[in-house]
Write an enzyme that holds these catalytic residues in place. Structure first.
Site, PDB file in Angstrom:
ATOM      1  N   SER A   1       0.860  -1.184   0.000  1.00 26.21           N
ATOM      2  CA  SER A   1       0.000   0.000   0.000  1.00 26.21           C
ATOM      3  C   SER A   1       0.892   1.226   0.000  1.00 26.21           C
ATOM      4  O   SER A   1       1.638   1.470   0.956  1.00 26.21           O
ATOM      5  CB  SER A   1      -0.887  -0.001   1.248  1.00 26.21           C
ATOM      6  OG  SER A   1      -1.382   1.305   1.469  1.00 26.21           O
TER       7      SER A   1
ATOM      8  N   HIS B   1      -1.665  -1.394  -3.859  1.00 22.52           N
ATOM      9  CA  HIS B   1      -2.897  -1.026  -3.161  1.00 22.52           C
ATOM     10  C   HIS B   1      -2.871   0.483  -2.943  1.00 22.52           C
ATOM     11  O   HIS B   1      -1.918   1.023  -2.382  1.00 22.52           O
ATOM     12  CB  HIS B   1      -2.891  -1.778  -1.825  1.00 22.52           C
ATOM     13  CG  HIS B   1      -4.085  -1.590  -0.961  1.00 22.52           C
ATOM     14  ND1 HIS B   1      -5.167  -2.459  -0.974  1.00 22.52           N
ATOM     15  CD2 HIS B   1      -4.379  -0.658  -0.012  1.00 22.52           C
ATOM     16  CE1 HIS B   1      -6.053  -2.068  -0.075  1.00 22.52           C
ATOM     17  NE2 HIS B   1      -5.603  -0.971   0.521  1.00 22.52           N
TER      18      HIS B   1
ATOM     19  N   ASP C   1      -4.811   3.612  -1.255  1.00 23.99           N
ATOM     20  CA  ASP C   1      -5.826   3.960  -0.249  1.00 23.99           C
ATOM     21  C   ASP C   1      -6.398   5.336  -0.549  1.00 23.99           C
ATOM     22  O   ASP C   1      -5.751   6.358  -0.328  1.00 23.99           O
ATOM     23  CB  ASP C   1      -5.190   3.927   1.146  1.00 23.99           C
ATOM     24  CG  ASP C   1      -4.975   2.510   1.629  1.00 23.99           C
ATOM     25  OD1 ASP C   1      -5.951   1.731   1.626  1.00 23.99           O
ATOM     26  OD2 ASP C   1      -3.839   2.164   1.991  1.00 23.99           O
TER      27      ASP C   1
ATOM     28  N   MET D   1      -8.948   8.145   0.332  1.00 20.92           N
ATOM     29  CA  MET D   1      -9.753   8.599   1.485  1.00 20.92           C
ATOM     30  C   MET D   1     -10.250  10.020   1.240  1.00 20.92           C
ATOM     31  O   MET D   1      -9.480  10.872   0.778  1.00 20.92           O
ATOM     32  CB  MET D   1      -8.913   8.576   2.753  1.00 20.92           C
ATOM     33  CG  MET D   1      -8.235   7.245   3.027  1.00 20.92           C
ATOM     34  SD  MET D   1      -7.396   7.241   4.613  1.00 20.92           S
ATOM     35  CE  MET D   1      -6.470   5.697   4.496  1.00 20.92           C
TER      36      MET D   1
ATOM     37  N   HIS E   1      -8.591   1.109  -3.068  1.00 23.50           N
ATOM     38  CA  HIS E   1      -9.414   0.877  -1.874  1.00 23.50           C
ATOM     39  C   HIS E   1     -10.181   2.172  -1.608  1.00 23.50           C
ATOM     40  O   HIS E   1      -9.610   3.146  -1.117  1.00 23.50           O
ATOM     41  CB  HIS E   1      -8.482   0.491  -0.718  1.00 23.50           C
ATOM     42  CG  HIS E   1      -9.175   0.255   0.576  1.00 23.50           C
ATOM     43  ND1 HIS E   1      -8.496   0.023   1.756  1.00 23.50           N
ATOM     44  CD2 HIS E   1     -10.489   0.202   0.894  1.00 23.50           C
ATOM     45  CE1 HIS E   1      -9.364  -0.151   2.734  1.00 23.50           C
ATOM     46  NE2 HIS E   1     -10.577  -0.030   2.243  1.00 23.50           N
TER      47      HIS E   1
ATOM     48  N   MET F   1     -12.193   4.447   0.220  1.00 20.88           N
ATOM     49  CA  MET F   1     -12.752   4.842   1.524  1.00 20.88           C
ATOM     50  C   MET F   1     -13.377   6.221   1.337  1.00 20.88           C
ATOM     51  O   MET F   1     -12.911   7.232   1.868  1.00 20.88           O
ATOM     52  CB  MET F   1     -11.639   4.846   2.581  1.00 20.88           C
ATOM     53  CG  MET F   1     -11.222   3.422   2.953  1.00 20.88           C
ATOM     54  SD  MET F   1      -9.630   3.360   3.797  1.00 20.88           S
ATOM     55  CE  MET F   1      -8.531   3.341   2.389  1.00 20.88           C
TER      56      MET F   1
ATOM     57  N   MET G   1     -10.887  -5.999   6.613  1.00 18.58           N
ATOM     58  CA  MET G   1     -10.107  -4.951   7.287  1.00 18.58           C
ATOM     59  C   MET G   1      -9.708  -5.455   8.674  1.00 18.58           C
ATOM     60  O   MET G   1     -10.565  -5.836   9.473  1.00 18.58           O
ATOM     61  CB  MET G   1     -10.914  -3.660   7.425  1.00 18.58           C
ATOM     62  CG  MET G   1     -11.151  -2.915   6.121  1.00 18.58           C
ATOM     63  SD  MET G   1      -9.654  -2.564   5.178  1.00 18.58           S
ATOM     64  CE  MET G   1      -8.731  -1.534   6.327  1.00 18.58           C
TER      65      MET G   1
ATOM     66  N   ASP H   1      -6.057  -6.413   5.293  1.00 20.76           N
ATOM     67  CA  ASP H   1      -5.448  -5.073   5.221  1.00 20.76           C
ATOM     68  C   ASP H   1      -5.475  -4.415   6.596  1.00 20.76           C
ATOM     69  O   ASP H   1      -6.538  -4.197   7.171  1.00 20.76           O
ATOM     70  CB  ASP H   1      -6.269  -4.243   4.213  1.00 20.76           C
ATOM     71  CG  ASP H   1      -5.743  -2.831   4.030  1.00 20.76           C
ATOM     72  OD1 ASP H   1      -4.623  -2.524   4.467  1.00 20.76           O
ATOM     73  OD2 ASP H   1      -6.469  -2.032   3.404  1.00 20.76           O
TER      74      ASP H   1
HETATM   75  C1  DX5 Z   1      -6.128   1.683   6.375  1.00 15.78           C
HETATM   76  C2  DX5 Z   1      -5.709   1.327   4.960  1.00 15.78           C
HETATM   77  C3  DX5 Z   1      -4.591   0.378   4.928  1.00 15.78           C
HETATM   78  C4  DX5 Z   1      -3.412   0.858   5.719  1.00 15.78           C
HETATM   79  C5  DX5 Z   1      -2.390  -0.193   5.896  1.00 15.78           C
HETATM   80  O1  DX5 Z   1      -7.145   2.574   6.306  1.00 15.78           O
HETATM   81  O2  DX5 Z   1      -6.764   0.746   4.267  1.00 15.78           O
HETATM   82  O3  DX5 Z   1      -4.270  -0.005   3.592  1.00 15.78           O
HETATM   83  O4  DX5 Z   1      -2.889   2.042   5.196  1.00 15.78           O
HETATM   84  O5  DX5 Z   1      -1.357   0.320   6.664  1.00 15.78           O
HETATM   85  P1  DX5 Z   1      -0.489  -0.606   7.624  1.00 15.78           P
HETATM   86  O6  DX5 Z   1      -0.024  -1.758   6.809  1.00 15.78           O
HETATM   87  O7  DX5 Z   1       0.592   0.305   8.096  1.00 15.78           O
HETATM   88  O8  DX5 Z   1      -1.411  -1.023   8.732  1.00 15.78           O
HETATM   89 ZN    ZN Z   2      -6.308  -0.166   2.331  1.00 14.90          ZN
END
Ligand code: DX5
Ligand code: ZN
Length: 216
Positions: free
Chosen positions: A9, A34, A36, A38, A67, A69, A138, A176
């Site tokens: 990620s 991956h 993220d 947000m 992903h 969010m 998650m 994840d």
């Molecule tokens: C959390 C994300 C993850 C996260 C993983 O909201 O979806 O992908 O960034 O980070 P680590 O591996 O550091 O927990």
């Molecule tokens: Zn993620």
């Protein structure tokens, strides 16, 4: 022994070095990336948008998973697909009608996975498993990297493993949040196919961490 795929990620990458870090991940055997996404509404953090996806797209031919969010994936999904995202990871908990949205993606030939939060009962997403490429469990509350792994997510992985195997579904189980060599092994033993990891990979030597995760 079953192979496990690693999906770094890039939320924890060094953005000034992103191109090189993507290469390092690939050389070490990462199978996908991956991203993220947000929006500051669905989770309390803001990260990247389609421009970042298209920059990463230019740096790699590996599968890109976004992903999402975000509160309104129905409004923004197209820009991520146009930017080069291969698989949209859609939260069961988004405030839109998720079944209708996934059906729309299917009709448009867009690949997707379904994601469930730590407090969501795994049975709630069973009906989406047959058509999902990925089921993402998650193992932290979404929003930030570097959080502690929630152990009870392993029960969900076990339950999903059984459900998918018994019904011969194609969906891969991905996990994840808080993944490192120790929790990654627990997840793999519980039946996960893909490990997502941000801080463990990018805050350490990238190649070494990916190799450790691959050979648990
Ligand atoms: C959390 C994300 C993850 C996260 C993983 O909201 O979806 O992908 O960034 O980070 P680590 O591996 O550091 O927990
Ligand atoms: Zn993620």
């Amino acid at each position: 022994m079953k192979n496990i795929d690693i999906s770094p990620s890039i939320i924890s990458s060094n953005l000034l070095e992103l191109g090189n870090q993507i290469k390092e991940c690939q050389v070490a055997g990462a199978k996908s990336f991956h991203l993220d996404i947000m929006d500051g509404h669905f989770v309390n953090n803001l990260t990247m948008g389609p421009d970042m996806v298209s920059a990463v797209r230019k740096a790699t031919d590996l599968r890109l998973d976004c992903h999402l969010m975000i509160e309104r994936p129905d409004r923004y999904y197209k820009s991520f697909v146009d930017a080069g995202c291969d698989v949209l990871l859609v939260h069961y908990e988004t405030p839109i009608e998720v079944g209708n949205f996934l059906k729309k993606l299917e009709d448009e030939g867009i690949r997707y996975g379904i994601v469930l939060n730590p407090d969501t009962d795994v049975k709630k997403i069973y009906k989406f498993v047959p058509t999902s490429e990925i089921v993402l469990v998650m193992s932290v509350y979404p929003g930030f990297s570097g959080q502690k792994f929630i152990d009870k997510s392993l029960d969900k992985v076990r339950e999903l493993r059984k459900f998918i195997d018994e019904n011969y579904y194609q969906a891969k189980i991905e996990i994840d949040g808080g993944i490192n060599a120790e929790t990654g092994k627990l997840a793999r033993d519980a039946g996960a196919d893909i490990l997502v990891s941000a801080s463990y990979i990018f805050n350490n030597n990238i190649g070494d961490s990916i190799n450790k995760l691959k050979s648990l």
